[in-house]
Design a protein around this motif. Structure first.
Motif, mmCIF file in Angstrom:
data_model
loop_
_atom_site.group_PDB
_atom_site.id
_atom_site.type_symbol
_atom_site.label_atom_id
_atom_site.label_comp_id
_atom_site.label_asym_id
_atom_site.label_seq_id
_atom_site.Cartn_x
_atom_site.Cartn_y
_atom_site.Cartn_z
ATOM 1 N N GLY A 68 80.895 -0.973 -2.139
ATOM 2 C CA GLY A 68 80.852 -1.047 -0.674
ATOM 3 C C GLY A 68 81.284 -2.407 -0.162
ATOM 4 N N THR A 69 80.847 -3.460 -0.847
ATOM 5 C CA THR A 69 81.249 -4.819 -0.478
ATOM 6 C C THR A 69 82.757 -4.989 -0.635
ATOM 7 O OG1 THR A 69 79.093 -5.647 -1.192
ATOM 8 C CG2 THR A 69 80.864 -7.268 -0.970
ATOM 9 N N PHE A 119 83.654 5.572 6.563
ATOM 10 C CA PHE A 119 82.990 6.256 5.452
ATOM 11 C C PHE A 119 83.825 7.422 4.924
ATOM 12 C CE2 PHE A 119 79.642 9.163 3.734
ATOM 13 C CZ PHE A 119 79.304 8.367 2.648
ATOM 14 N N VAL A 120 84.500 8.132 5.790
ATOM 15 C CA VAL A 120 85.345 9.257 5.355
ATOM 16 C C VAL A 120 86.478 8.750 4.469
ATOM 17 C CG1 VAL A 120 86.887 11.113 6.129
ATOM 18 C CG2 VAL A 120 84.741 10.698 7.336
ATOM 19 N N GLU A 145 80.534 16.468 11.982
ATOM 20 C CA GLU A 145 81.049 15.110 12.172
ATOM 21 C C GLU A 145 80.356 14.083 11.285
ATOM 22 O OE1 GLU A 145 81.628 11.824 15.710
ATOM 23 O OE2 GLU A 145 81.417 13.934 16.246
ATOM 24 N N ASN A 146 79.068 14.233 11.056
ATOM 25 C CA ASN A 146 78.318 13.257 10.273
ATOM 26 C C ASN A 146 77.653 13.859 9.039
ATOM 27 O OD1 ASN A 146 78.904 11.045 11.975
ATOM 28 N ND2 ASN A 146 77.363 11.776 13.412
ATOM 29 N N SER A 181 75.791 2.651 0.771
ATOM 30 C CA SER A 181 75.345 2.672 2.168
ATOM 31 C C SER A 181 74.698 1.346 2.573
ATOM 32 C CB SER A 181 74.389 3.837 2.422
ATOM 33 O OG SER A 181 73.161 3.636 1.769
ATOM 34 N N GLU A 182 73.978 0.720 1.642
ATOM 35 C CA GLU A 182 73.371 -0.586 1.939
ATOM 36 C C GLU A 182 74.447 -1.636 2.196
ATOM 37 O OE1 GLU A 182 70.509 -1.778 -1.018
ATOM 38 O OE2 GLU A 182 69.552 0.198 -0.975
ATOM 39 N N ALA A 183 75.474 -1.640 1.360
ATOM 40 C CA ALA A 183 76.548 -2.630 1.520
ATOM 41 C C ALA A 183 77.306 -2.418 2.826
ATOM 42 C CB ALA A 183 77.511 -2.558 0.347
ATOM 43 N N LEU A 184 77.489 -1.164 3.211
ATOM 44 C CA LEU A 184 78.230 -0.843 4.425
ATOM 45 C C LEU A 184 77.348 -0.868 5.665
ATOM 46 C CD1 LEU A 184 80.295 2.151 3.012
ATOM 47 C CD2 LEU A 184 81.119 -0.174 3.444
ATOM 48 N N ASN A 185 76.045 -1.054 5.455
ATOM 49 C CA ASN A 185 75.067 -1.049 6.542
ATOM 50 C C ASN A 185 75.135 0.256 7.338
ATOM 51 O OD1 ASN A 185 72.912 -2.173 7.863
ATOM 52 N ND2 ASN A 185 74.183 -3.230 9.371
#
Length: 189
Positions: free
Chosen positions: A112-113, A123-124, A143-144, A167-171
């Motif tokens: 993610g970083t 994200f897609v 959509e989500n 998900s943590e890296a991308l917040n």
């Protein structure tokens, strides 16, 4: 595909065109014809369709192959047989397997970083990048909400932890739920 052009019953569906080529392009055309054992018309038709798919955003196999080749040649990825990976994940004597889930989260965070650092925050698009690596096939349900279809059930737990780190890296707040043996549902909040 090529045979279908030649076997069409209505010849009047074809349109004849003339094209002027410079020497370099003409040599490239000849090499393609010789290498692939195709006629000039076939090469031109295939080239136009490939270019069209590229321009309108449809997936192109050549584009995907170029991305895979780049990942393999830079030394950061490797090809591993799915059965070998499953055997490693199922090894009963592997005492360190519990640590694998921590490693999966850490790897997801690192990935993610990396995506953020090269400007990929969508994200897609990240799911598409992972799909290209054959981790799963994905489908957008709403959509989500995304359905991931895994090649083997043994990858489910690993990917669940990997996506948590990602998900943590991308917040991005998301929930990952196991559905059956080979599917994950991701809901992005």
């Amino acid at each position: 595909m090529i045979e279908s052009y030649e076997n069409m019953s209505e010849r009047n569906t074809f349109k004849r065109i003339s094209v002027l080529l410079d020497k370099k392009t003409f040599e490239a055309l000849n090499k393609l014809m010789q290498r692939k054992h195709l006629k000039i018309s076939d090469v031109v038709r295939l080239s136009i369709m490939h270019y069209f798919q590229h321009e309108v955003g449809e997936k192109s196999n050549l584009d995907e192959l170029e991305k895979i080749a780049q990942q393999l040649t830079d030394g950061s990825h490797l090809v591993i047989d799915l059965e070998t990976l499953i055997a490693l994940l199922n090894e009963p004597n592997n005492k360190k397997l519990d640590r694998l889930w921590e490693i999966a989260e850490r790897d997801g965070f690192k990935q993610g970083t990396y995506y953020k650092s090269i400007g990929i925050n969508d994200f897609v698009e990240i799911l598409r990048q992972m799909e290209l690596k054959n981790w799963f096939k994905f489908r957008m349900e709403t959509e989500n909400c995304y359905l991931l279809i895994l090649p083997a059930p043994e990858l489910q737990k690993y990917l669940k932890h990997f996506i948590k780190g990602l998900s943590e890296a991308l917040n991005i707040k998301m929930k990952v739920k196991e559905i059956g043996e080979r599917n994950l549902i991701i809901r992005v909040d």
